[in-house]
Design a protein around this motif. Structure first.
Motif, short mmCIF file in Angstrom:
data_model
loop_
_atom_site.label_atom_id
_atom_site.label_comp_id
_atom_site.label_asym_id
_atom_site.label_seq_id
_atom_site.Cartn_x
_atom_site.Cartn_y
_atom_site.Cartn_z
N VAL A 1 -31.93 9.41 32.58
CA VAL A 1 -30.47 9.42 32.64
C VAL A 1 -30.01 10.77 33.17
O VAL A 1 -30.30 11.81 32.59
N TYR A 2 -29.29 10.75 34.29
CA TYR A 2 -28.82 11.97 34.93
C TYR A 2 -27.38 12.32 34.56
O TYR A 2 -27.02 13.48 34.50
N ASP A 3 -26.54 11.30 34.33
CA ASP A 3 -25.13 11.58 34.06
C ASP A 3 -24.49 10.39 33.37
O ASP A 3 -24.93 9.25 33.54
N ILE A 4 -23.45 10.68 32.61
CA ILE A 4 -22.59 9.66 32.03
C ILE A 4 -21.17 10.04 32.46
O ILE A 4 -20.69 11.11 32.13
N ASP A 5 -20.55 9.16 33.22
CA ASP A 5 -19.22 9.43 33.78
C ASP A 5 -18.18 8.58 33.06
O ASP A 5 -18.26 7.36 33.08
N LEU A 6 -17.23 9.26 32.43
CA LEU A 6 -16.14 8.58 31.72
C LEU A 6 -14.78 8.89 32.35
O LEU A 6 -13.75 8.71 31.71
N SER A 7 -14.78 9.32 33.59
CA SER A 7 -13.54 9.79 34.23
C SER A 7 -12.55 8.67 34.55
O SER A 7 -11.36 8.93 34.71
N ILE A 8 -13.01 7.43 34.62
CA ILE A 8 -12.11 6.31 34.89
C ILE A 8 -11.87 5.58 33.56
O ILE A 8 -12.82 5.12 32.93
N PRO A 9 -10.62 5.51 33.11
CA PRO A 9 -10.33 4.85 31.83
C PRO A 9 -10.87 3.43 31.77
O PRO A 9 -10.73 2.66 32.72
N GLY A 10 -11.52 3.11 30.67
CA GLY A 10 -12.06 1.78 30.47
C GLY A 10 -13.40 1.53 31.12
O GLY A 10 -13.96 0.44 31.01
N GLN A 11 -13.92 2.54 31.79
CA GLN A 11 -15.20 2.39 32.50
C GLN A 11 -16.18 3.46 32.04
O GLN A 11 -15.81 4.62 31.90
N MET B 1 -43.00 2.37 26.98
CA MET B 1 -42.59 2.29 25.57
C MET B 1 -42.06 3.63 25.05
O MET B 1 -42.32 4.02 23.91
N VAL B 2 -41.32 4.32 25.89
CA VAL B 2 -40.62 5.55 25.54
C VAL B 2 -39.18 5.35 25.97
O VAL B 2 -38.91 4.74 27.00
N ASN B 3 -38.24 5.89 25.19
CA ASN B 3 -36.83 5.68 25.52
C ASN B 3 -36.45 6.42 26.80
O ASN B 3 -37.08 7.40 27.19
N ILE B 4 -35.39 5.92 27.43
CA ILE B 4 -34.99 6.44 28.74
C ILE B 4 -34.42 7.86 28.68
O ILE B 4 -34.44 8.57 29.68
N ILE B 5 -33.94 8.28 27.51
CA ILE B 5 -33.45 9.65 27.38
C ILE B 5 -34.63 10.61 27.36
O ILE B 5 -34.66 11.60 28.10
N ASP B 6 -35.63 10.34 26.51
CA ASP B 6 -36.80 11.22 26.45
C ASP B 6 -37.60 11.20 27.74
O ASP B 6 -38.27 12.17 28.07
N LEU B 7 -37.52 10.11 28.49
CA LEU B 7 -38.20 10.07 29.80
C LEU B 7 -37.44 10.89 30.85
O LEU B 7 -37.99 11.20 31.90
N MET C 1 -30.78 14.96 30.62
CA MET C 1 -29.37 15.25 30.67
C MET C 1 -29.00 16.05 29.43
O MET C 1 -29.32 15.66 28.31
N GLU C 2 -28.33 17.15 29.64
CA GLU C 2 -27.87 17.98 28.53
C GLU C 2 -26.36 17.92 28.46
O GLU C 2 -25.67 18.01 29.46
N LEU C 3 -25.86 17.75 27.26
CA LEU C 3 -24.41 17.74 27.06
C LEU C 3 -23.91 19.16 26.84
O LEU C 3 -24.58 19.98 26.23
N GLN C 4 -22.70 19.39 27.31
CA GLN C 4 -22.03 20.67 27.10
C GLN C 4 -20.90 20.46 26.10
O GLN C 4 -20.09 19.54 26.26
N ILE C 5 -20.85 21.29 25.10
CA ILE C 5 -19.82 21.17 24.07
C ILE C 5 -18.41 21.28 24.67
O ILE C 5 -17.45 20.72 24.15
N SER C 6 -18.30 21.95 25.80
CA SER C 6 -17.00 22.11 26.46
C SER C 6 -16.58 20.87 27.25
O SER C 6 -15.44 20.80 27.72
N ASP C 7 -17.47 19.89 27.40
CA ASP C 7 -17.14 18.66 28.12
C ASP C 7 -16.04 17.93 27.36
O ASP C 7 -16.17 17.69 26.15
#
Length: 108
Positions: free
Chosen positions: A38-48, A29-35, A1-7
């Protein structure tokens, strides 16, 4: 997953990704980001905070441990958030998703 500065949630997603670097796949024994799990992180719903991810296989015997690790890591940074982990199988995870750092840790 790559983050966009414009997000609009760039800062929060950066913090979450940093936390997720601490969650390892217990078998590899490798973290889930380097593996590349993780496809997405959704913060569109407040508090979730919803983390959309996959596992290395559908029969992953430690999938629940990884899910709990994700919840714990995110709640450490955002203790009042309702953290949801959504496991998806599309797109299918492949070894090509592993970062250069992850490949090095695996000895590739």
């Amino acid at each position: 997953m790559e983050l966009q500065i414009s997000d609009p949630y760039f800062s929060e997603k950066s913090e979450i990704m940093t936390a997720l670097y601490q969650v390892n796949d217990p078998e590899l024994m490798v973290n889930i980001i380097d593996l590349g799990l993780v496809y997405d992180i959704d913060l569109s719903i407040p508090g979730q905070i919803k983390v959309v991810m996959t596992l290395t296989s559908k029969g992953c015997p430690l999938g629940h441990a990884i899910e709990q690790g994700v919840k714990n890591a995110v709640n450490e940074k955002f203790p009042n958030a309702n953290v949801i982990v959504e496991i998806v199988w599309d797109p299918v995870w492949t070894f090509e998703e592993i970062s250069a750092a992850g490949r090095e840790q695996l000895g590739f």
